[in-house]
Structures are given as C-alpha cells and as structure tokens.
Design a protein around this motif. Sequence first.
Motif, short mmCIF file in Angstrom:
data_model
loop_
_atom_site.label_atom_id
_atom_site.label_comp_id
_atom_site.label_asym_id
_atom_site.label_seq_id
_atom_site.Cartn_x
_atom_site.Cartn_y
_atom_site.Cartn_z
N GLN A 1 0.77 -1.45 -0.03
CA GLN A 1 -0.01 0.13 0.00
C GLN A 1 0.91 1.15 -0.05
O GLN A 1 0.73 2.22 -0.73
N ARG A 2 1.99 1.34 0.83
CA ARG A 2 2.93 2.31 0.79
C ARG A 2 3.51 2.49 -0.51
O ARG A 2 3.77 3.74 -1.24
N GLN A 3 3.74 1.49 -1.17
CA GLN A 3 4.35 1.70 -2.47
C GLN A 3 3.67 2.36 -3.41
O GLN A 3 3.95 2.88 -4.39
N GLN A 4 2.15 2.02 -3.38
CA GLN A 4 1.49 2.29 -4.55
C GLN A 4 1.22 3.67 -4.18
O GLN A 4 1.02 4.49 -5.19
N ALA A 5 0.89 4.07 -2.83
CA ALA A 5 0.41 5.61 -2.83
C ALA A 5 1.71 6.45 -2.98
O ALA A 5 1.61 7.48 -3.60
N LEU A 6 3.09 6.01 -2.70
CA LEU A 6 4.19 6.58 -2.98
C LEU A 6 4.15 6.94 -4.47
O LEU A 6 4.66 7.85 -5.08
N ARG A 7 4.14 5.64 -5.46
CA ARG A 7 4.41 5.82 -6.89
C ARG A 7 3.43 6.90 -7.39
O ARG A 7 3.65 7.69 -8.21
N GLU A 8 2.25 6.78 -6.86
CA GLU A 8 0.98 7.74 -7.42
C GLU A 8 1.41 9.17 -7.03
O GLU A 8 1.42 10.04 -8.08
N ARG A 9 2.18 9.54 -5.76
CA ARG A 9 2.39 10.91 -5.35
C ARG A 9 3.65 11.40 -6.17
O ARG A 9 3.57 12.36 -6.72
N CYS A 10 4.45 10.48 -6.33
CA CYS A 10 5.69 10.88 -7.10
C CYS A 10 5.64 11.14 -8.59
O CYS A 10 5.84 12.27 -9.31
N GLU A 11 4.54 10.40 -9.22
CA GLU A 11 4.48 10.49 -10.70
C GLU A 11 3.48 11.65 -10.89
O GLU A 11 3.75 12.54 -11.87
N ALA A 12 2.60 11.98 -9.71
CA ALA A 12 1.71 13.35 -10.05
C ALA A 12 2.84 14.73 -10.04
O ALA A 12 2.48 15.59 -10.44
N LEU A 13 3.84 14.52 -9.13
CA LEU A 13 4.79 15.50 -9.00
C LEU A 13 5.78 15.32 -9.97
O LEU A 13 6.89 16.04 -10.01
N GLN A 14 5.93 14.32 -10.98
CA GLN A 14 6.74 14.41 -12.00
C GLN A 14 8.30 14.13 -11.38
O GLN A 14 9.34 14.73 -12.16
N LEU A 15 8.38 13.21 -10.44
CA LEU A 15 9.67 12.98 -9.90
C LEU A 15 10.54 11.79 -10.49
O LEU A 15 9.71 10.81 -10.89
N LYS A 16 11.77 11.82 -10.53
CA LYS A 16 12.36 10.72 -10.95
C LYS A 16 13.42 10.21 -9.88
O LYS A 16 13.87 11.05 -8.99
N GLY A 17 13.70 8.85 -9.79
CA GLY A 17 14.63 8.35 -9.03
C GLY A 17 14.20 7.07 -8.43
O GLY A 17 13.45 6.25 -9.07
N THR A 18 14.84 6.53 -7.29
CA THR A 18 14.49 5.11 -6.51
C THR A 18 14.17 5.35 -5.35
O THR A 18 14.90 6.04 -4.39
N VAL A 19 13.13 4.74 -4.92
CA VAL A 19 12.77 4.51 -3.44
C VAL A 19 12.49 3.01 -3.23
O VAL A 19 12.15 2.31 -3.68
N LEU A 20 13.61 2.70 -1.95
CA LEU A 20 13.39 1.36 -1.53
C LEU A 20 12.27 1.43 0.01
O LEU A 20 12.82 2.27 0.49
N LEU A 21 11.84 0.50 -0.05
CA LEU A 21 10.79 0.14 1.21
C LEU A 21 11.15 -1.28 1.54
O LEU A 21 11.02 -2.26 0.76
N ALA A 22 11.18 -1.31 2.88
CA ALA A 22 11.49 -2.82 3.32
C ALA A 22 11.06 -2.77 4.80
O ALA A 22 10.68 -1.70 5.71
N PRO A 23 10.66 -3.80 5.32
CA PRO A 23 10.36 -3.87 6.73
C PRO A 23 11.16 -3.12 7.76
O PRO A 23 10.52 -2.67 8.97
N GLU A 24 12.47 -2.90 7.38
CA GLU A 24 13.42 -2.02 8.46
C GLU A 24 13.24 -0.70 8.06
O GLU A 24 14.03 0.20 8.63
N GLY A 25 12.68 -0.07 6.86
CA GLY A 25 12.55 1.23 6.70
C GLY A 25 12.47 1.56 5.20
O GLY A 25 12.18 0.82 4.57
N ILE A 26 13.29 2.76 4.87
CA ILE A 26 12.84 3.43 3.65
C ILE A 26 14.15 4.07 3.09
O ILE A 26 15.04 4.53 4.01
N ASN A 27 14.68 4.14 2.08
CA ASN A 27 16.01 4.86 1.24
C ASN A 27 15.22 5.28 0.27
O ASN A 27 14.72 4.86 -0.52
#
Length: 259
Positions: free
Chosen positions: A29-55
């Motif tokens: 759910q976090r992945q989908q919400a973050l993707r939608e938000r970044c796409e709306a803002l026209q951002l590029k890059g990489t975000v990693l999500l894991a049980p231990e946190g975010i990068n």
Amino acid sequence: MKGSNPLAMPMSVVNISAYKFIALDALEQRQQALRERCEALQLKGTVLLAPEGINIFLAGERAAIDAIVAWLRRDPKLADLDPKESISDTAPFGKLRIRLKKEIITMRHPQIRPEGGRAPSVSPETLQRWLQQGRDDEGREVVMLDTRNDYEIACGKFSDAVDYGLTSFTGFPDAIAADRERFRERTVVSYCTGGIRCEKAALHMQELGMEHVYQLEGGILRYLEYTDADGWEGNCFVFDERGALDAGLKPAPLPAEPS
C-alpha cells in the motif's frame, strides 16, 4: 552550513537522498501511494521500502521536492526525515522506481535491527574538529572506517581511512571480525555516502563488543555540505547518472578506468 549564491547557480534540479530505519508495514500500500504521489509531481529516482525502513533518491523541481518531503513527513514514522540535497542541470535518473526489498541496505545479518535503536553518531562539524586535532574530545586516536565498495572509494575518501576493498557490503561483517583488534582503545567512525551503510556497520561493531564506535551523521554528503571538506580527498561516488560529486556537491567526472 555552506552558503551559496543562487544567481551564480543556473542548475535547477534538486536531488535528495534520505533514509530512515523504522519498522514499516503495509509495504504494498505504501508502494502504490508513493508511486502515485511521485508520478503526480513528475519526480524521478529510486525509493526502496522494506520492513526495516525506507531509502530515498529522488530528483525534480524545487516545489515538487518540497511537496514530496512534506507528504512523507505526514507519516508519524517519517516525521523527522532529514534529506540531503544537491543541485544539477538535469535529473540524474531516467525513470521512477519504487521497489520492495527485504532490506534497504543488504548485510544479511538479521540480528542487526537498526530500527530498534541508532548507534551513536558524530556530527560533521565535530568530526572535522576531531580530525584536525588528531583526537576525539576524550583524547583517543580517531580512525575513519570506510564501509563502501572499492569502486566508490576509488573516487575519493577521508585521508588515511581504513577500507577493506569490498565488492559488496555483505562482506563487511567478516572483514571487521578479522580486524577488530586494530581499533582497540581507539575511536572508530564509520562512514559511507549518505549514512545508511555506516549506521548498520556501527551497530554491527557494537554487537561485536567494540567500544567507542560512531557513525558519521549524514555520511559524506552531509560532511561536504556542512564543512569546508578538510580531511576529505577527491570526489564522492553517487548512484545516479552524475557519477560523482565534488567537494562543493557539483557533478564531477568518475576516475578513468585502468588501461
């Protein structure tokens, strides 16, 4: 923090890197919400999500970057997210990737749980003072420990830093276990590009029973941002199309391949 003259800086793309070790659930759910938000803002890059946190590594216009940071901080778990910034002419990423991982930085030592508590850290300003005086504030010799891979170190490193010529961070536990006596009665400061590897490394060294262990707060990027870079040699490798950054956090060429 270094000042800058915006009139002398034609570059307009803001690049941020940030991470936080914190227990995360509902990753899809976090992945989908973050993707939608970044796409709306026209951002590029990489975000990693894991049980231990975010990068996070993202690039875009100033307003879009400010918007995504504010959006992320609305989550109480990420309220203190503290991105490091640099500027470039173009976005150094070709597209947007939001990925789910087992670890945001792979060490393969599941007993190391950074989200359970941080290792002691030293600020860039304090570290520079320690390096200049040759001792920490309690009189112990300071040893810098580079936790990056060999090709990153080839771009630049702290003067006289210890490194193990790693090809992968998964090799760090064995390397430090075989070398721990080197650091007895000394203060060791682990460092990396943005702080994520040196944080895990510092926690692992504590697990081994090593004393006087610190991580460099914010890594090399924060050191270059908040000091005059005294003690640093060369450029800093970054994981995007810029290749490396110089001491002023401007794009710099990678070293030539050996012939």
